[in-house]
Design an enzyme around this catalytic site. Structure first.
Site, mmCIF file in Angstrom:
data_model
loop_
_atom_site.group_PDB
_atom_site.id
_atom_site.type_symbol
_atom_site.label_atom_id
_atom_site.label_comp_id
_atom_site.label_asym_id
_atom_site.label_seq_id
_atom_site.Cartn_x
_atom_site.Cartn_y
_atom_site.Cartn_z
ATOM 1 N N ARG A 4 0.808 -1.227 0.000
ATOM 2 C CA ARG A 4 0.000 0.000 0.000
ATOM 3 C C ARG A 4 0.839 1.275 0.000
ATOM 4 N NH1 ARG A 4 -3.469 -2.752 4.166
ATOM 5 N NH2 ARG A 4 -5.191 -3.539 2.925
ATOM 6 N N ILE A 45 1.033 3.851 -2.982
ATOM 7 C CA ILE A 45 -0.180 4.611 -3.309
ATOM 8 C C ILE A 45 -0.118 6.024 -2.705
ATOM 9 C CG2 ILE A 45 -2.691 4.716 -3.027
ATOM 10 C CD1 ILE A 45 -2.795 1.730 -3.271
ATOM 11 N N VAL A 98 -9.285 0.044 -4.703
ATOM 12 C CA VAL A 98 -8.338 -1.090 -4.716
ATOM 13 C C VAL A 98 -7.499 -1.128 -3.438
ATOM 14 C CG1 VAL A 98 -8.072 -1.475 -7.192
ATOM 15 C CG2 VAL A 98 -6.728 0.299 -6.081
ATOM 16 N N GLU A 99 -6.963 -2.303 -3.204
ATOM 17 C CA GLU A 99 -6.087 -2.555 -2.043
ATOM 18 C C GLU A 99 -6.754 -2.116 -0.737
ATOM 19 O OE1 GLU A 99 -1.922 -1.711 -2.669
ATOM 20 O OE2 GLU A 99 -2.162 -1.959 -4.825
ATOM 21 N N GLY A 100 -8.050 -2.348 -0.656
ATOM 22 C CA GLY A 100 -8.820 -2.007 0.534
ATOM 23 C C GLY A 100 -9.623 -0.746 0.310
#
Ligand SMILES: Cc1cc2nc3c(=O)[nH]c(=O)nc-3n(C[C@H](O)[C@H](O)[C@H](O)COP(=O)(O)OP(=O)(O)OC[C@H]3O[C@@H](n4cnc5c(N)ncnc54)[C@H](O)[C@@H]3O)c2cc1C
Length: 652
Positions: A294, A297, A424-426
């Site tokens: 993460r 990001i 995305v990614e949570g």
């Protein structure tokens, strides 16, 4: 529709089993939630070393030429295609192996340099950045680096570093945020040498072009203490294995140049040695991969903020309406100032997270999640504010602007590209749940033994629970003390530091009393939990921003302007914190519950008339064709699948 409690409990159990249960290292934010603001954890701000910075600077300069020569971001967006020549040029420059250690042929970059490069690529072409991060932040290199065996690393990392594109396959048509319902299966063969994969994975970035993928799949459940425990395992899958098929390439609002698709696995035979970690560890591996995954990001979101600030300030000066530059009109000036102060805070949390990952010694699971949540929400607001500042030009494409001789600033593309980062990614909501669970761990550890069957409850209550809270709770009412030494911050900014300590104690005791009030029902009070998470996130961002500002000040071109930026962010954050505390105490959440229940029950359908709600005929035709094609394929495939009996539980 009612919540299915059994299903929900199963999802919670799977999520709980996949948590990292131990806190091996200190966590700055976990301490904040428990009432302790430890300034020394973030101050002095861990700036990148000059040597490491030089490596990043040199590489970014080299990459600038590669990007300009091979990639036209507007064309990538319009044609939804990143040309093969660009992918090859990126491989030639070593981009696909930035995070892979040098011993395996990669560039061995620090997390900070990797994130800096991703942010730079993202500021040029977000689609290209998504290719790179899907491969390296979450694709095969990252979990292999952390969990791979020596043999797996030797076999795959050199290939991946050279440019064998990889992907991460978790999501399925029926499984997004809740992996407990995963239906892709991996059945061990009788001789134990292989697993047979069957199922579908949806929205897998790089999936349609990947050579190698990480695929999460269910392996047979095991029985633990008489209870079935679902097993999710992680496999390295070579996509040239028979039975792997790209069903459909998906098309999106933004990052239109990515290759992302619906993938089918039909009796795909995977060697048993391709399992990463132990069977059953798949979800844990996925979650730990995402912890550091993460971190690129936030850096990219910060880069978006910088671009908005530069172009926004320029346009606010240049564009005159109503007798003044638009930046002199207060409502537009506020947008510009917020872009600037949020960008400083986004940078602060992004680089703090990366430095913490590089230096080790801290548990950053909450910080990484908060950084992702905080920067993506702010990044989207900034993209929207910037588009608004640009007015009609903000809504016009860069190519259209260029064609009529105006500066081609891609405000609309940036807004479209940024939006996915909150999914995305949570998703935002899942980040809230994740952060809330970790933030409450201190209390869960004390409370769980009193609620779990077995064990001596009285023993736990008198030996652990009571002494713990007798010592902990009174401290949360004492005035905050601490050494908040700073060298460079001005008075306004220094004044924010004790406020973090004060709010941290208030957060800890308010959370405690709220837990006592709601007990098991607290889990359904998501809005209140989100209020707490947002308070913690703002406190984290304030601490990071103050420490970052202090570190930047000696070299800052205009020290006063930087101090003002920091002060504005902290002042705004404190207002949000106060509003969130107020919302915990006095809210009308029950009215939202009531109205949403009505909506779910279809009680508002009657006033939604006068709009076109049918599927337009062209789309209906497409849908029917694909449904027919899927149905035919599924029924042919079903006959060849291993018997469902293979998923009956095996006793441990
Ligand atoms: C462009 C793109 C790229 C992607 N790349 C990948 C990839 O490379 N690999 C991969 O595996 N997946 C990928 N995904 C999938 C992505 O991770 C999922 O879309 C995401 O996890 C959310 O799942 P979902 O869309 O099914 O939403 P759902 O889980 O169905 O959620 C829908 C909404 O409900 C909310 N919600 C769900 N559960 C709760 C809850 N308990 N409490 C409150 N709110 C809740 C969600 O936050 C969301 O707002 C990608 C998706 C897209 C669009």
């Amino acid at each position: 529709m009612q919540i299915d409690d059994k299903n929900k409990q199963e999802s919670l159990d799977v999520a709980e089993d996949s948590r990292e249960t131990e806190w091996q290292s200190p966590s700055f934010v976990a301490e904040l939630f428990s009432g302790r603001f430890i300034w020394e954890h973030v101050h002095p701000f861990p700036l990148q070393s000059a040597e490491d910075r030089q490596i990043g600077d040199t590489y970014i300069e080299k990459l600038r030429g590669v990007l300009e020569k091979h990639i036209d971001p507007s064309e990538v967006d319009r044609t939804a295609d990143l040309p093969q020549s660009a992918i090859a040029a990126l491989a030639e420059a070593g981009v696909w192996g930035m995070k892979i250690p040098k011993e395996y042929g990669g560039l061995g970059f620090s997390q900070t340099n990797y994130s800096r490069v991703c942010a730079f690529i993202s500021s040029y072409c977000a689609s290209t950045s998504a290719w790179v991060t899907a491969h390296q932040s979450i694709g095969v290199p990252q979990p292999l680096k952390i969990f791979g065996t020596k043999a797996q690393k030797e076999k795959y990392l050199p290939r991946l570093a050279k440019g064998a594109i990889s992907a991460f396959g978790l999501t399925e048509p029926g499984v997004g945020s809740d992996p407990a319902k995963m239906s892709t299966t991996a059945t061990p063969t009788e001789d134990g040498k292989h697993y047979i994969l069957n199922g579908q994975k949806l929205w897998i970035t790089n999936g349609p072009v990947a050579e190698i993928m990480i695929v999460m799949a269910r392996t047979p459940s095991i029985m633990v203490k008489g209870k079935e425990r679902k097993q999710i395992s992680a496999f390295i899958v070579e996509t040239d294995t028979p039975g792997f098929d790209v069903v459909h390439r998906c098309d999106f609002l933004g990052i239109r140049g990515i290759q992302n698709g619906l993938l089918n696995f039909e009796n795909v035979k995977v060697p048993a040695e391709n399992i990463i970690g132990k069977p059953g560890d798949g979800l844990k591996i996925a979650l730990i991969t995402l912890n550091t995954g993460r971190l690129s990001i936030p850096a990219a979101a910060g880069a978006g903020g910088k671009a908005a600030l530069l172009h926004g300030a320029k346009w606010c000066n240049e564009r005159e309406q109503w007798g003044a530059p638009i930046g002199k009109h207060q409502n537009t000036a506020v947008r510009l100032a917020r872009i600037a102060s949020s960008t400083l805070a986004m940078e602060a949390v992004a680089w703090l997270g990366c430095s913490m990952a590089d230096q080790g010694g801290m548990d950053i699971r909450i910080e990484a999640a908060m950084a992702k949540y905080f920067t993506t929400v702010n990044g989207c607001m900034i993209a929207d504010d910037f588009l608004q500042i640009r007015g009609g030009r903000g809504y016009e494409t860069a190519e259209s602007l260029a064609k009529r001789g105006e500066e081609p600033i891609p405000a609309e593309r940036n807004l479209r590209d940024a939006r996915i980062s909150r999914i995305v990614e949570g998703t935002d909501e899942i980040m809230h749940l994740f952060i809330a669970r970790e933030a409450m761990d201190l209390h869960v550890r004390q409370i769980m033994p009193l609620m779990t069957p077995g064990g001596s409850k009285a023993g736990h209550f008198f030996k652990s629970f009571l002494p713990f809270y007798a010592a902990w709770l009174p401290k949360q009412f004492l005035p905050a003390t601490g050494n908040y030494a700073t060298k460079h911050l001005n008075g306004a900014n220094q004044a924010h530091l004790p406020q973090i300590a004060k709010a941290s104690k208030r957060l800890a005791r308010t959370m405690f009393f709220t837990m006592a009030k709601y007990q098991q029902k607290l889990e359904r009070e998501q809005v209140i939990m989100s209020n707490f998470v947002d308070i913690g996130t703002d406190l984290f961002a304030m601490a990071a921003t103050l420490a970052y500002t202090e570190a930047l000040l000696p070299a800052a071109a205009d020290k006063e302007a930087l101090q003002d930026l920091c002060d504005l962010f902290c002042t705004e954050a404190r207002e949000r914190i106060a509003a969130n505390f107020k919302a915990v105490k006095k809210n009308h959440n029950h009215k939202f519950d009531k109205v949403s229940r009505h909506a779910l029950a279809g009680k508002y359908g009657w006033f939604c008339d006068g709009i076109y709600t049918d599927v337009p005929p062209g789309l209906q035709k497409l849908m029917n064709q694909s449904i027919d094609a899927f149905a035919a394929k599924q029924s042919a495939a079903k006959t060849q699948r291993p018997a469902e009996a293979a998923y009956e539980t095996v006793a441990k």
